[in-house]
Scaffold this motif. Structure first.
Motif, PDB file in Angstrom:
ATOM      1  N   ILE A  15       4.491  10.236   4.903  1.00  0.00           N
ATOM      2  CA  ILE A  15       4.070   8.843   4.750  1.00  0.00           C
ATOM      3  C   ILE A  15       5.257   7.922   4.995  1.00  0.00           C
ATOM      4  CG2 ILE A  15       3.261   7.107   3.091  1.00  0.00           C
ATOM      5  CD1 ILE A  15       1.547   9.323   1.815  1.00  0.00           C
ATOM      6  N   ILE A  16       6.384   8.277   4.396  1.00  0.00           N
ATOM      7  CA  ILE A  16       7.571   7.435   4.567  1.00  0.00           C
ATOM      8  C   ILE A  16       8.047   7.431   6.021  1.00  0.00           C
ATOM      9  CG2 ILE A  16      10.018   7.216   3.952  1.00  0.00           C
ATOM     10  CD1 ILE A  16       9.161   8.126   1.113  1.00  0.00           C
ATOM     11  N   ASN A  17       8.053   8.618   6.646  1.00  0.00           N
ATOM     12  CA  ASN A  17       8.471   8.683   8.059  1.00  0.00           C
ATOM     13  C   ASN A  17       7.578   7.850   8.961  1.00  0.00           C
ATOM     14  OD1 ASN A  17      10.631  10.315   7.691  1.00  0.00           O
ATOM     15  ND2 ASN A  17       9.524  12.212   8.115  1.00  0.00           N
ATOM     16  N   ASP A  18       6.271   8.033   8.812  1.00  0.00           N
ATOM     17  CA  ASP A  18       5.330   7.290   9.661  1.00  0.00           C
ATOM     18  C   ASP A  18       5.487   5.794   9.427  1.00  0.00           C
ATOM     19  OD1 ASP A  18       4.411   9.622  10.612  1.00  0.00           O
ATOM     20  OD2 ASP A  18       2.359   9.439   9.877  1.00  0.00           O
ATOM     21  N   PHE A  21      -7.830   2.239  13.491  1.00  0.00           N
ATOM     22  CA  PHE A  21      -6.474   1.731  13.665  1.00  0.00           C
ATOM     23  C   PHE A  21      -5.946   1.028  12.421  1.00  0.00           C
ATOM     24  CE2 PHE A  21      -8.216   2.181  17.931  1.00  0.00           C
ATOM     25  CZ  PHE A  21      -7.193   2.877  18.561  1.00  0.00           C
ATOM     26  N   GLU A  22      -6.742   1.009  11.364  1.00  0.00           N
ATOM     27  CA  GLU A  22      -6.269   0.403  10.117  1.00  0.00           C
ATOM     28  C   GLU A  22      -5.253   1.326   9.455  1.00  0.00           C
ATOM     29  OE1 GLU A  22      -9.511  -0.390   7.453  1.00  0.00           O
ATOM     30  OE2 GLU A  22     -10.482  -1.746   8.896  1.00  0.00           O
ATOM     31  N   PRO A  23      -4.132   0.736   9.001  1.00  0.00           N
ATOM     32  CA  PRO A  23      -3.161   1.570   8.296  1.00  0.00           C
ATOM     33  C   PRO A  23      -3.821   2.252   7.101  1.00  0.00           C
ATOM     34  CG  PRO A  23      -2.282  -0.641   8.651  1.00  0.00           C
ATOM     35  CD  PRO A  23      -3.690  -0.662   9.105  1.00  0.00           C
ATOM     36  N   PHE A  24      -3.502   3.517   6.898  1.00  0.00           N
ATOM     37  CA  PHE A  24      -3.976   4.336   5.772  1.00  0.00           C
ATOM     38  C   PHE A  24      -5.428   4.755   5.867  1.00  0.00           C
ATOM     39  CE2 PHE A  24      -0.437   1.805   3.981  1.00  0.00           C
ATOM     40  CZ  PHE A  24       0.456   2.847   3.834  1.00  0.00           C
ATOM     41  N   PHE A  25      -6.125   4.429   6.974  1.00  0.00           N
ATOM     42  CA  PHE A  25      -7.473   4.991   7.105  1.00  0.00           C
ATOM     43  C   PHE A  25      -7.345   6.439   7.547  1.00  0.00           C
ATOM     44  CE2 PHE A  25     -11.012   6.415   9.722  1.00  0.00           C
ATOM     45  CZ  PHE A  25     -12.041   6.299   8.806  1.00  0.00           C
ATOM     46  N   THR A  26      -7.812   7.339   6.716  1.00  0.00           N
ATOM     47  CA  THR A  26      -7.786   8.757   7.074  1.00  0.00           C
ATOM     48  C   THR A  26      -9.000   9.459   6.495  1.00  0.00           C
ATOM     49  OG1 THR A  26      -6.505  10.817   7.002  1.00  0.00           O
ATOM     50  CG2 THR A  26      -6.369   9.410   5.058  1.00  0.00           C
ATOM     51  N   THR A  27      -9.463  10.513   7.191  1.00  0.00           N
ATOM     52  CA  THR A  27     -10.547  11.325   6.644  1.00  0.00           C
ATOM     53  C   THR A  27     -10.016  12.717   6.320  1.00  0.00           C
ATOM     54  OG1 THR A  27     -11.159  11.964   8.885  1.00  0.00           O
ATOM     55  CG2 THR A  27     -12.347  10.091   7.926  1.00  0.00           C
ATOM     56  N   LYS A  28      -8.672  12.865   6.398  1.00  0.00           N
ATOM     57  CA  LYS A  28      -8.076  14.192   6.207  1.00  0.00           C
ATOM     58  C   LYS A  28      -7.427  14.302   4.836  1.00  0.00           C
ATOM     59  CE  LYS A  28      -7.076  14.013  11.068  1.00  0.00           C
ATOM     60  NZ  LYS A  28      -6.041  13.714  12.055  1.00  0.00           N
ATOM     61  N   ALA A  29      -7.565  15.492   4.239  1.00  0.00           N
ATOM     62  CA  ALA A  29      -6.981  15.700   2.914  1.00  0.00           C
ATOM     63  C   ALA A  29      -5.476  15.432   2.936  1.00  0.00           C
ATOM     64  CB  ALA A  29      -7.253  17.121   2.449  1.00  0.00           C
ATOM     65  N   LYS A  30      -4.818  15.848   4.023  1.00  0.00           N
ATOM     66  CA  LYS A  30      -3.374  15.668   4.077  1.00  0.00           C
ATOM     67  C   LYS A  30      -2.947  14.606   5.076  1.00  0.00           C
ATOM     68  CE  LYS A  30      -2.412  20.323   2.685  1.00  0.00           C
ATOM     69  NZ  LYS A  30      -2.095  21.630   3.241  1.00  0.00           N
ATOM     70  N   GLY A  31      -3.882  13.755   5.473  1.00  0.00           N
ATOM     71  CA  GLY A  31      -3.531  12.727   6.451  1.00  0.00           C
ATOM     72  C   GLY A  31      -2.770  11.579   5.812  1.00  0.00           C
ATOM     73  N   THR A  32      -2.038  10.828   6.656  1.00  0.00           N
ATOM     74  CA  THR A  32      -1.393   9.611   6.149  1.00  0.00           C
ATOM     75  C   THR A  32      -2.179   8.375   6.600  1.00  0.00           C
ATOM     76  OG1 THR A  32      -0.016   9.272   8.114  1.00  0.00           O
ATOM     77  CG2 THR A  32       0.896  10.653   6.359  1.00  0.00           C
ATOM     78  N   GLY A  33      -2.981   8.523   7.632  1.00  0.00           N
ATOM     79  CA  GLY A  33      -3.711   7.375   8.156  1.00  0.00           C
ATOM     80  C   GLY A  33      -2.816   6.369   8.863  1.00  0.00           C
ATOM     81  N   LEU A  34      -1.599   6.813   9.197  1.00  0.00           N
ATOM     82  CA  LEU A  34      -0.667   5.875   9.848  1.00  0.00           C
ATOM     83  C   LEU A  34      -0.464   6.188  11.331  1.00  0.00           C
ATOM     84  CD1 LEU A  34       2.055   5.502   7.075  1.00  0.00           C
ATOM     85  CD2 LEU A  34       0.347   3.816   7.772  1.00  0.00           C
ATOM     86  N   GLY A  35      -0.954   7.347  11.759  1.00  0.00           N
ATOM     87  CA  GLY A  35      -0.706   7.772  13.146  1.00  0.00           C
ATOM     88  C   GLY A  35      -1.209   6.770  14.174  1.00  0.00           C
ATOM     89  N   SER A  92       0.821  -1.223   0.000  1.00  0.00           N
ATOM     90  CA  SER A  92       0.000   0.000   0.000  1.00  0.00           C
ATOM     91  C   SER A  92       0.843   1.257   0.000  1.00  0.00           C
ATOM     92  CB  SER A  92      -0.964   0.049   1.169  1.00  0.00           C
ATOM     93  OG  SER A  92      -0.882  -1.064   1.967  1.00  0.00           O
ATOM     94  N   ILE A  93       2.021   1.182   0.641  1.00  0.00           N
ATOM     95  CA  ILE A  93       2.801   2.422   0.723  1.00  0.00           C
ATOM     96  C   ILE A  93       3.306   2.824  -0.662  1.00  0.00           C
ATOM     97  CG2 ILE A  93       5.104   1.477   1.184  1.00  0.00           C
ATOM     98  CD1 ILE A  93       5.202   3.815   3.298  1.00  0.00           C
ATOM     99  N   THR A  94       3.599   1.829  -1.480  1.00  0.00           N
ATOM    100  CA  THR A  94       4.031   2.117  -2.843  1.00  0.00           C
ATOM    101  C   THR A  94       2.960   2.953  -3.529  1.00  0.00           C
ATOM    102  OG1 THR A  94       4.982  -0.065  -2.805  1.00  0.00           O
ATOM    103  CG2 THR A  94       4.869   0.999  -4.939  1.00  0.00           C
ATOM    104  N   HIS A  95       1.737   2.502  -3.369  1.00  0.00           N
ATOM    105  CA  HIS A  95       0.603   3.193  -3.956  1.00  0.00           C
ATOM    106  C   HIS A  95       0.438   4.594  -3.367  1.00  0.00           C
ATOM    107  CE1 HIS A  95      -3.485   3.702  -5.395  1.00  0.00           C
ATOM    108  NE2 HIS A  95      -3.842   3.999  -4.171  1.00  0.00           N
TER     109      HIS A  95
END
Ligand code: ADP
Ligand code: MG
Length: 223
Positions: A64-67, A176-190, A20-23
């Motif tokens: 995204i890469i850092n998280d 808590f799912e990786p990449f789930f975000t509702t934010k325009a600039k979110g990573t969903g990894l926090g 998924s991170i590649t994507h």
């Protein structure tokens, strides 16, 4: 055995996430590429807007890469006896600055008598920072973020409470799912990262939320 299982789980999670991170990183890269092409054709005066987008998208790829890296880190972090309130106090300048910019305030309800815990302070800081940032991002001006520590039986709890809009039940399951975000600039990894760190400390992380009344994330450690 338990920690071996944890490692296997984490490794397979990391494997799934690599796909998924590649994507996820390709999206901002494609935007940057497209805008650079457009910029080639523009007059220098009209470039400001494009520069801003390009920089933002590069920052996004970077987050995204850092998280992802901190989530994927497999090393056993060194732990030492630490006081939760020390960790929170060390973060306060950062939290206050952030809250000030947003016109929000922070309340600390720290029980200085909670026992010391065996923690990796750097990792727990990341957890607090992520939960606090999520809280602030959920609130508008005048919102109040509360950080609380307390002892409850054989557990030491750290709660991060916000006065934001709360989380509807359908979203709660995905938090808590990786990449789930509702934010325009979110990573969903926090939150995935928070969960992974807390579990490595043999703790639990749970959420209570009431729509319209705010959200509380509770991290519980065995004392
Ligand atoms: P990100 O912050 O990059 O979106 P997170 O994993 O930190 O990723 O959070 C995932 C999602 O969970 C957020 O996009 C948001 O929809 C929801 N969320 C997290 N914390 C809160 C909160 N305190 N109040 C409301 N929604 C929240
Ligand atoms: Mg977040």
């Amino acid at each position: 055995l338990r920690s071996e299982l944890d490692n296997v789980d984490r490794l397979s999670l990391v494997g799934q996430m690599a796909a998924s991170i590649t994507h996820e990183v390709r999206n901002p890269m494609a935007v940057v590429r497209g805008f650079l092409q457009l910029m080639q054709e523009k007059s220098p005066e009209s470039l400001d807007h494009y520069y801003r987008i390009v920089l933002e998208e590069l920052d996004r790829a970077n987050s995204i890469i850092n998280d992802f890296l901190s989530l994927a880190q497999n090393r056993i972090a060194e732990k030492e006896e630490s006081q939760l309130h020390d960790i929170i106090h060390e973060l306060s300048p950062l939290l206050w600055a952030d809250a000030n910019l947003r016109g929000q305030s922070i309340e600390l309800m720290l029980d200085h008598n909670v026992p010391k815990l065996n923690l990796n302070a750097k990792e727990i800081k990341q957890v607090v920072l992520n939960l606090a940032r999520n809280g602030m991002e959920a609130m508008n001006e005048k919102g109040v973020l509360t950080l609380e520590t307390r002892t409850d039986g054989d557990k030491v709890e750290l709660c991060v409470h916000d006065t934001g809009p709360g989380i509807p039940p359908v979203k709660k399951e995905k938090l808590f799912e990786p990449f789930f975000t509702t934010k325009a600039k979110g990573t969903g990894l926090g939150l995935s990262m928070c969960q992974s760190i807390v579990e490595r400390h043999n703790g639990t992380i749970t959420v209570e939320s009431e729509e319209g009344r705010g959200t509380t994330f509770k991290v519980a450690f065995q004392r």
